[in-house]
Design an enzyme around this catalytic site. Structure first.
Site, PDB file in Angstrom:
ATOM      1  N   ASP A 506     -28.675  -2.313 -49.102  1.00  0.00           N
ATOM      2  CA  ASP A 506     -27.608  -1.423 -48.639  1.00  0.00           C
ATOM      3  C   ASP A 506     -26.701  -2.114 -47.633  1.00  0.00           C
ATOM      4  OD1 ASP A 506     -27.692   1.080 -49.990  1.00  0.00           O
ATOM      5  OD2 ASP A 506     -29.670   1.383 -49.116  1.00  0.00           O
ATOM      6  N   CYS A 553     -36.699  -6.292 -45.666  1.00  0.00           N
ATOM      7  CA  CYS A 553     -37.376  -5.693 -46.827  1.00  0.00           C
ATOM      8  C   CYS A 553     -36.442  -5.512 -48.012  1.00  0.00           C
ATOM      9  CB  CYS A 553     -38.042  -4.369 -46.460  1.00  0.00           C
ATOM     10  SG  CYS A 553     -36.867  -3.090 -46.015  1.00  0.00           S
TER      11      CYS A 553
HETATM   12  C1  PEP Z   1     -32.382  -1.787 -48.814  1.00  0.00           C
HETATM   13  O1  PEP Z   1     -31.391  -1.067 -48.770  1.00  0.00           O
HETATM   14  O2  PEP Z   1     -32.341  -3.031 -48.666  1.00  0.00           O
HETATM   15  C2  PEP Z   1     -33.709  -1.197 -49.061  1.00  0.00           C
HETATM   16  C3  PEP Z   1     -34.810  -1.912 -48.983  1.00  0.00           C
HETATM   17  O3  PEP Z   1     -33.750   0.107 -49.415  1.00  0.00           O
HETATM   18  P1  PEP Z   1     -33.427   0.651 -50.913  1.00  0.00           P
HETATM   19  O4  PEP Z   1     -33.239  -0.529 -51.797  1.00  0.00           O
HETATM   20  O5  PEP Z   1     -34.576   1.510 -51.285  1.00  0.00           O
HETATM   21  O6  PEP Z   1     -32.161   1.419 -50.684  1.00  0.00           O
HETATM   22 MG    MG Z   2     -31.621   1.067 -48.619  1.00  0.00          MG
END
Ligand code: PEP
Ligand code: MG
Length: 593
Positions: A506, A553
């Site tokens: 994001d 992450c």
């Molecule tokens: C991110 O945004 O990097 C994340 C780990 O969350 P998601 O991909 O679930 O939005």
């Molecule tokens: Mg995210």
């Protein structure tokens, strides 16, 4: 001949092509008199299809984990969807058509609706609708078959049909409408072989595994195949975001989509180069040799990686880094443990909500979180609170229709607007903390105020549990850094929480103003952009100045060309999909400072 397409999943495969044809390509518009009986046939077939999907779910769960299996829960729900059931029933009643035709027409209608949507994720759902239609039709054909006696092969049926009807349709011989329905029934059943009705797609049955080529392949079809019989997958239609694509990646199957292959490829020798997006048909000996060498290198790499399962994630000069796993459900934790993850850096709890047709209860959530905590045996499990919104939607939330959903009501915004839902989840998380090392993480933060409000609600939940004498343990609280605002405020935010986890998926979308769901913006969506890497550096520095740790992450954590740079920045934890743990461990073990 060389055909190019989009990469769904990397890897090299060499073998013969086998073309997969859909079983229900020949549904005809049969007329019926007894509409009630036809509706009953449909209801029965729908229930049978649900049972079949439940079996596929179990198979996918065992072989691919929760993330790979979740789609089959959605398929079961789609089959019970009243809009679908009512539309089929109405078509049978009003137009007096056979159930097969009513199911196919209804699914075509709904899938066209999905395809017309301007959201790539929703467009990809069209394939899911066609998939469940095919499964109900397969079940309907089994009932026709049973009514006409024992199963026969296509060849046997064709011989019998020619004898009964000559080569023409009944109207050509002046027969009645009943005669035509009987003809259509026969025509339908004639296309079903004994092997097909047993549920296994009738390909890949030869002595050698094959490269599967299809116009389109539904997730349920792919999940039914024996993985050891397929070398690679090539489809003409389909999106890289489809569930078939996700399954192919989970199965580690080299795969391409969007390939405009010609006719008559069946049985030809071919090579798939997943990373280059190429299908090479009838390659010459020199090309074959080049790819055989490439394949050998890949096999050696896999062997080398599997030896790292029990090794430490430590640099050459002894710096240890925490390497954790991102999971979507409890079962994914098995793969994390097998490859020696230090913990769960991101549990996407919204999958518990997305796979359901109503809010999961406190008890259901508690069981899932407790199971993950117990499985990880004292290693930290970070439960990210509900990140619903944007592309992750569940009808029962009744979220408003938004022109720009990724800039809309999502993540912590939903939780703070709906404290009832948020408190239920926090109760479950706190209670699970008695069974392991549990931490909580809030997504999509843009302000200090949001963090304080989230912590305030967590405090209220603690007090409520105290009043009820319900035990809970110590739970660290962290936030995701995935908006430019959170990067900008990271110094202030570090005073409020125990850790940061950088969500580069994001963060890239919001820093570069490029919708992560839109394949047309791929050229702009660059997680390695200097602005994103600069943001990671700033966040880590501000975390350390504030005395807390910071990890990554997002998908970028698995980019091994950046591992050394991340370690130099001082990143404390990398959390990646279980399939990438060994790759990243290998990269860390190559680094020196
Ligand atoms: C991110 O945004 O990097 C994340 C780990 O969350 P998601 O991909 O679930 O939005
Ligand atoms: Mg995210």
């Amino acid at each position: 001949m060389i055909f190019s397409g989009k990469t769904v999943s990397e890897g090299v495969a060499l073998g013969r092509i086998e073309f997969y044809r859909k079983k229900d390509a020949d549904v005809v518009r049969a007329q019926v008199d007894d509409t009630e009986a036809e509706i009953a046939r449909f209801e029965q077939a729908k229930e049978d299809a649900k049972r079949e999907i439940a079996k596929i779910y179990e198979k996918a769960l065992a072989e691919m984990g929760e993330a790979g299996a979740a789609i089959f829960e959605v398929h079961q729900m789609l089959l019970d969807d009243l809009n679908f059931v009512d539309a089929v029933t109405e078509l049978i009643e009003k137009e007096k058509v056979g159930a097969e035709y009513a199911v196919r027409a209804t699914c075509d209608h709904f899938s066209a609706m999905f395809e017309a949507m301007d959201n790539e994720y929703m467009q990809a759902r069209a394939a899911d609708v066609r998939d469940i239609g095919s499964q109900v039709i397969a079940k309907l054909r089994e009932t026709v078959q049973a009514a006409h006696g024992e199963k026969r092969t296509v060849a046997e049926k064709c011989v019998r049909k020619q004898a009964e009807y000559g080569s023409g349709r009944p109207e050509a011989t002046g027969e009645s409408a009943e005669g035509q329905a009987a003809y259509d029934d026969e025509k339908r059943s004639a296309t079903v072989t004994a092997e097909e009705s047993a549920g296994e797609p009738p390909v890949c049955a030869g002595s050698e595994p094959v490269i599967l080529v299809a116009d389109e392949l539904a997730p349920s079809e792919l999940a039914r195949f024996d993985r050891s019989r397929i070398l690679a997958l090539v489809t003409r239609c389909g999106s890289v975001n489809s569930h078939t694509a996700i399954l192919a990646r989970t199965m580690k199957l080299p795969a391409l989509t969007g390939v405009e292959f010609g006719e008559g490829l069946d049985g030809h020798m071919a090579i798939i180069d997943g990373s280059a997006g190429l299908l090479l048909v009838d390659p010459d000996e020199a090309t074959l040799e080049k790819y055989r060498t490439k394949q050998k290198e890949e096999t050696q790499r896999e062997r080398f990686l599997s030896e790292l399962r029990d090794k430490e994630t430590v640099t050459r000069d002894g710096r240890r880094i925490r390497l954790c796993a991102n999971i979507g459900g409890v079962d994914d934790a098995d793969a994390a443990l097998r490859d020696g993850a230090d913990g769960i850096g991101l549990f996407r709890t919204e999958f518990l909500y997305l796979g359901a047709d109503d809010f999961p209860s406190e008890e259901e959530q508690f069981e899932a979180y407790r199971a993950a905590a117990e499985k990880m045996q004292g290693r930290r499990v970070i439960l990210r609170t509900l990140d619903i919104g944007a592309d992750k939607r569940a009808d029962y939330f009744h979220l408003p229709h938004e022109a720009n959903p990724s800039l809309g009501l999502r993540g912590i915004r939903v939780s703070l607007e709906r404290p009832d839902i948020f408190k239920t989840q926090l109760r479950a998380i706190l209670r699970a903390s008695c069974y392991g090392n549990v931490a909580v993480m809030y997504p999509m933060i843009i302000s200090v105020d949001e963090v304080r409000r989230a912590k305030q609600i967590a405090e209220e939940v603690r007090k409520e549990l105290d009043a009820q004498n319900i035990p809970y343990g110590e739970v660290e609280q962290g936030i995701m850094i995935e908006t430019p605002a959170a990067v900008w405020l990271s110094k202030e935010l570090a005073r409020e929480v125990d850790f940061f986890s950088i969500g580069t998926n994001d963060l890239t979308q919001y820093m570069l103003a490029a919708d992560r769901q839109d394949p047309g913006l791929d050229a702009f969506y660059d997680p390695r952009h200097p602005a994103v890497l600069g943001a990671v550096r700033t966040v880590v520095e501000n975390a350390h100045k504030g005395g807390i740790w910071a990890g990554i992450c997002g998908e970028l954590a698995a980019d091994t060309s950046l591992t050394e740079e991340f370690l130099r920045m001082g990143v404390d934890e990398l959390s990646v999909a279980p399939a990438h743990i060994l790759d990243v461990r290998a990269a860390v073990r190559e680094c020196t400072f």
